[in-house]
Structures are given as structure tokens and as C-alpha cells.
Design a protein around this motif. Structure first.
Motif: not given
Length: 305
Positions: A234-241, A248-253, A262-266, A293-296
Motif C-alpha cells: 500500500f505504502v509503496n504504491q502510494s509513493r510511486a503514484e 507529470y504536473v511539472v512536465r505539463h505545467s 492538467l485538472r481534466e487529466a487528473l 501544491r505541486i507547483l508551489e
């Protein structure tokens, strides 16, 4: 498949449903409910207790993990059905629940989630037409505080990043962690909502500190319970996500259309399975928070220009 209700250990019981989970901890001196669900799930909890030959009037406390509607709006109804309950939460949770704006938002969320759960077949009762959060929390919980339940101790752990005033709870004798939403929202079998709605760095600090406890049982607020290797997975999968969505957000910002895209993709990625108990509007708002929060965090770390 997880069954509701069921005994997890001699002293811990799982209640509610897959979408909104509540836990009962049975000590020799005191018993505690953790998580309240929403107004429509409160009768379900009482029915489950009665069917399990538990006396609802013998439960002492209801501990709130954090001030989000799906974790608090069941509390007034449970309190009306079990008047002896002492409702406890952090000072910040108490403060937030007294704000009129928060109350109005939570009342609408309670109605929307109730409709969603009825459509999904998780509850039979509608939302309570009117609930009051005024004066709900009667006991303040402080980080590091240890409650002696008799034969069991329960420690409150500060858990920032997901919601202001968030608390996790830890039972060291049985290595059980009640992590609420602080390790992500699992959409089995292969998706996690990385819900760092307040601060990315604080969320990661919470994530690391809870992981270091190496719980035998991991008890989130939604979507099942996880023991031993399943808890580690559970923890490992969550960290990977989290790592994936950050990149993904940084690359497409870049670009004026980036926030909407981005909003619609997520939204498309996370508005699936159990996530559909929430309204589309609420989910899109949460996607905006994740992106922000990611961009901050990326700006502070120099990951964006």
C-alpha cells in the motif's frame, strides 16, 4: 473481499462500508470510535454495532481525524444516537468546524456524498436534512498525547499536509495505525489519489513518519484494511503514484491552457471506482489543489522556471 463489520484483532473492529470506514477500539477501561463517516452512514454504524452484540451506549469516545466533510458530518448524528459519546479532535479541527463557511460547505458535501453512496448501493438512508457542527468537539487532542484505554494505549500523531489539524492514531501494542487519508486514497487495484491538499512537503513528512512506524495493520479512512505485506505494498504504491503525479504536473505545467488541461487529466485519472462517491465539482476542486501544491513545491525546489 473486506467484510463489514469484522474483527481485525481481539480489540479492534472495522465498521461502516468500503467507501467510509469507522473503527472501534475496545480497551479494558475505555472504548473509542475513530472516524465518523457522514450523516447517512451513522445509522449503518449503530446497526452494525447492535448486530455484533455491542452496546452502543457503552462506547466512550469518538475521535475525529481531520476536518473534511466525509470524516466529520456523521459525528452529530452519532452523538444524537449515542449521547454519552465524548467527541474529540485537534484544536484546529475544533476551530474549523466552528466556522460558518466551513459548515455550509460541509453540509452540501454531506448531501452530495450521501447521494453518491446511495447510487453506489453503499447506504440505504439519505442524508440527515439538518446537522449542526457547533460545539461538536468537547475534548482537544494534542500531538503526542497517549490515551490509556486499559491494556491498550493510543497515541495521537500530528499529520499535516492533507488537512489542517490532521491527526493519525497509533496503537503500539498491536502495531495498528489509523492513517485516515494521510497515506493516500486507494482506488484498488492500481491507483492512489495523492491528496496533499494543504502542503506537499508537510504531506511527505507525514508520509515518512507514518511509514517508519512499520505498522502490522494499516487502517485508512477508505477502501479496505491492509496487513503485513499488503500494508507495505500500500505504502509503496502510494509513493510511486506521488512521484508520478509530481513529475507529470511539472512536465505539463507550461502554457496558458496548462491548468485546465492538467485538472481534466487528473480528474479523468482519479474520478473512478470509489472516487465517484464525491461530486464532480468537489473532485475538480481537489485536482486544482493537487496541481497548486505541486507547483508551489516545485518552485521552492527549483524544478520549474
Amino acid at each position: 473481499m473486506v467484510m463489514y463489520p469484522q474483527r481485525l484483532t481481539e480489540h479492534i473492529m472495522l465498521l461502516g462500508n468500503r467507501y467510509l470506514q469507522t473503527y472501534l477500539i475496545l480497551g479494558e477501561k475505555a472504548s473509542v470510535l475513530i472516524e465518523s463517516g457522514i450523516s447517512a452512514t451513522a445509522p449503518q454504524l449503530v446497526e452494525q454495532l447492535t448486530a455484533s452484540h455491542m452496546d452502543p451506549s457503552g462506547i466512550d469516545f469518538l475521535f475525529l481525524t481531520h476536518a473534511h466533510a466525509d470524516h466529520v458530518t456523521g459525528a452529530p448524528v452519532l452523538k444524537s444516537m449515542m449521547p454519552q459519546l465524548v467527541v474529540a479532535g485537534s484544536a484546529e479541527t475544533k476551530r474549523l468546524l466552528e466556522k460558518k463557511k466551513v459548515q455550509d460547505i460541509f453540509f452540501q458535501d454531506d448531501q452530495d456524498i450521501s447521494i453518491g453512496l446511495q447510487k453506489l448501493g453503499a447506504v440505504k438512508d439519505p442524508a440527515v436534512p439538518s446537522i449542526s457542527l457547533n460545539g461538536l468537539v468537547h475534548k482537544d487532542i494534542h500531538a503526542g498525547e497517549v490515551l490509556d484505554l486499559g491494556g491498550l494505549s493510543m497515541e495521537a500523531i500530528q499529520a499535516p499536509g492533507h488537512c489542517r489539524g490532521g491527526m493519525a492514531f497509533w496503537i503500539p501494542e498491536e502495531k495498528v495505525l489509523f492513517c485516515s487519508d494521510y497515506l493516500g486514497f486507494f482506488l484498488a487495484p492500481d491507483r492512489f489519489v495523492p491528496n496533499f491538499y494543504v502542503d506537499f512537503a508537510d504531506y511527505m513528512t507525514t508520509f515518512e513518519s507514518l511509514q517508519k512506524l512499520a505498522p502490522r495493520w494499516l487502517c485508512p479512512g477508505h477502501c479496505g484494511v491492509y496487513a503485513e505485506q499488503e500494508a507495505r505494498d500500500f505504502v509503496n504504491q502510494s509513493r510511486a503514484e506521488m512521484e508520478w503525479v509530481y513529475e507529470y504536473v511539472v512536465r505539463h505545467s507550461a502554457g496558458s491552457d496548462a491548468p485546465n488541461n492538467l485538472r481534466e487529466a487528473l480528474f479523468e485519472r482519479y474520478y473512478i471506482r470509489e472516487g465517484r462517491m464525491f461530486s464532480e465539482q468537489s473532485t475538480r476542486y481537489c485536482m486544482d489543489l493537487i496541481i497548486r501544491r505541486i507547483l508551489e513545491a516545485a518552485s521552492k525546489q527549483g524544478d520549474t522556471e
